[in-house]
Enzyme design. Structure first.
Site, PDB file in Angstrom:
ATOM      1  N   GLY A 280       0.827  -1.214   0.000  1.00  0.00           N
ATOM      2  CA  GLY A 280       0.000   0.000   0.000  1.00  0.00           C
ATOM      3  C   GLY A 280       0.852   1.250   0.000  1.00  0.00           C
ATOM      4  O   GLY A 280       1.904   1.307  -0.651  1.00  0.00           O
TER       5      GLY A 280
ATOM      6  N   GLU B 200      20.002  -6.585 -22.505  1.00  0.00           N
ATOM      7  CA  GLU B 200      20.226  -7.966 -22.980  1.00  0.00           C
ATOM      8  C   GLU B 200      19.109  -8.429 -23.915  1.00  0.00           C
ATOM      9  O   GLU B 200      18.796  -9.616 -23.981  1.00  0.00           O
ATOM     10  CB  GLU B 200      20.360  -8.923 -21.794  1.00  0.00           C
ATOM     11  CG  GLU B 200      21.700  -8.839 -21.127  1.00  0.00           C
ATOM     12  CD  GLU B 200      22.538 -10.079 -21.330  1.00  0.00           C
ATOM     13  OE1 GLU B 200      22.226 -10.923 -22.188  1.00  0.00           O
ATOM     14  OE2 GLU B 200      23.523 -10.195 -20.618  1.00  0.00           O
TER      15      GLU B 200
END
Length: 381
Positions: free
Chosen positions: A338, A362
């Protein structure tokens, strides 16, 4: 394929876990906050063999194979992906030498790297050449006994600290892929100049810079493979290293899952821990499913690599799925926390920031899917 870890693999796992928990985790928030490079920690990582998992023992490496490196990666990245990628990128740079280098090159570059602390960098991307390396502009022109190297590489991990660069350049941009070659470039050569560190959203412990090569004379004996083989070698190396970086994503996601599960068990709302609420349980279950599935995909791609079998599709699948899983799991971890998750009081916001770039470097999530689709069509046509 054995799913039960061997005694050697369990030892690899425990060794990396101990290093991650005792040395990496305590300093990770500091380096993230300051954007500082953990040089002394990298020295210790080198001493313990974490920078040389794919280098044969005859040159001083650990030689634990791709699967061993993946097991190691998950543990190290669980403590800090930014520090881990600083460890990992030397493998990315050196594996092409392991795979395609001459015996003389292996003796000259791999042995000294293993014997004393050193870092290496992989120089493929440019500002305007990322997913399409064939559009690179960095030139390597043959000049008798050397190549004259000119250009700037971008997003280079360890760029400001590397002693050795594996640089991909073109003899002629018009030749596209066929013009790309690979050169082993010591940072001590005249004309090599790293730029200032780039201030990044996540993985802030890693040093990422541009590196400029200006009239650098690279000896012809530093050519890695043939003049027309550079692109093929770059892609072949990525088939082995992609599962390893994907395993780093698994480690990061695992940490987020564990933190979220623990927090959900302690956080009370409506009179009970939020882990007892169905909506939260679904999120936690999806986290566990994603982490387990990603790990298995990584292990299969790595197992194929260790067997010497083609794994292009499996490596791309593992990279795409693991990177997406890390982003989803960390985002959901913030949601479970939260408002607390959105602050720097808790570590899940760092994990979410660190996860994003795994979908980019990558090979982007989109390029991975393009590779998977291409390989599927080849298999079934």
């Amino acid at each position: 394929m054995q799913l039960e870890l061997s005694p050697q693999q369990l030892e690899i796992q425990l060794h990396a876990r101990k290093f991650a928990r005792e040395l990496m985790a305590p300093v990770a928030p500091i380096h993230d906050r300051e954007g500082s490079f953990p040089l002394e920690l990298l020295r210790e990582a080198h001493k313990q063999g974490f920078l040389t998992p794919l280098i044969p023992k005859q040159y001083g490496g650990s030689e634990i194979g791709c699967l061993g490196a993946c097991i190691q990666a998950e543990e190290l990245a669980s403590a800090c992906m930014g520090i881990y990628v600083s460890i990992f990128v030397s493998t990315l740079a050196l594996y092409p030498i392991v795979r395609f280098g001459t015996q003389e090159q292996k003796q000259r570059f791999l042995k000294p790297f293993c014997q004393g602390f050193s870092l290496a960098s992989y120089c493929l991307s440019e500002k305007d050449a990322g997913s399409d390396p064939s559009s690179m502009k960095t030139l390597a022109l043959p000049r008798g006994d050397h190549y004259l190297l000119n250009g700037t590489k971008m997003w280079i991990t360890n760029g400001g600290y590397a002693d050795l660069y594996v640089v991909f350049a073109t003899r002629d941009p018009a030749l596209k892929h066929r013009g790309i070659l690979a050169l082993i470039v010591p940072s001590s050569l005249e004309g090599v100049k790293p730029g200032e560190p780039i201030d990044k959203m996540g993985q802030r412990a890693s040093n990422t810079t541009p590196v400029t090569f200006k009239e650098v004379r690279v000896p012809v004996e530093n050519l890695l493979g043939g003049e027309e083989e550079g692109f093929k070698k770059a892609m072949a190396a990525l088939d082995v290293t992609r599962p390893i970086i994907a395993s780093g994503a698994v480690g990061l996601a695992r940490s987020a899952m564990e933190l979220a599960s623990s927090y959900a068990s302690r956080r009370v709302q409506f009179g009970v821990p939020i882990a007892q609420h169905g909506a939260v349980q679904t999120m936690l279950a999806d986290m566990g499913i994603s982490v387990s599935a990603a790990r298995l995909m990584v292990w299969r791609a790595a197992w194929l690599a260790d067997k010497g079998l083609k794994n292009t599709k499996e490596a791309a699948e593992a990279k795409a799925f693991s990177a997406d899983a890390a982003m989803k799991v960390t985002t959901d971890a913030v949601q479970i926390y939260g408002g607390m998750g959105y602050t720097k009081w808790h570590p899940v916001e760092k994990l979410m920031r660190d996860a994003k770039v795994i979908q980019i470097y990558e090979g982007t999530a989109q390029i991975m899917r393009r590779i998977v689709a291409r390989e599927m069509v080849r298999e079934h046509s």
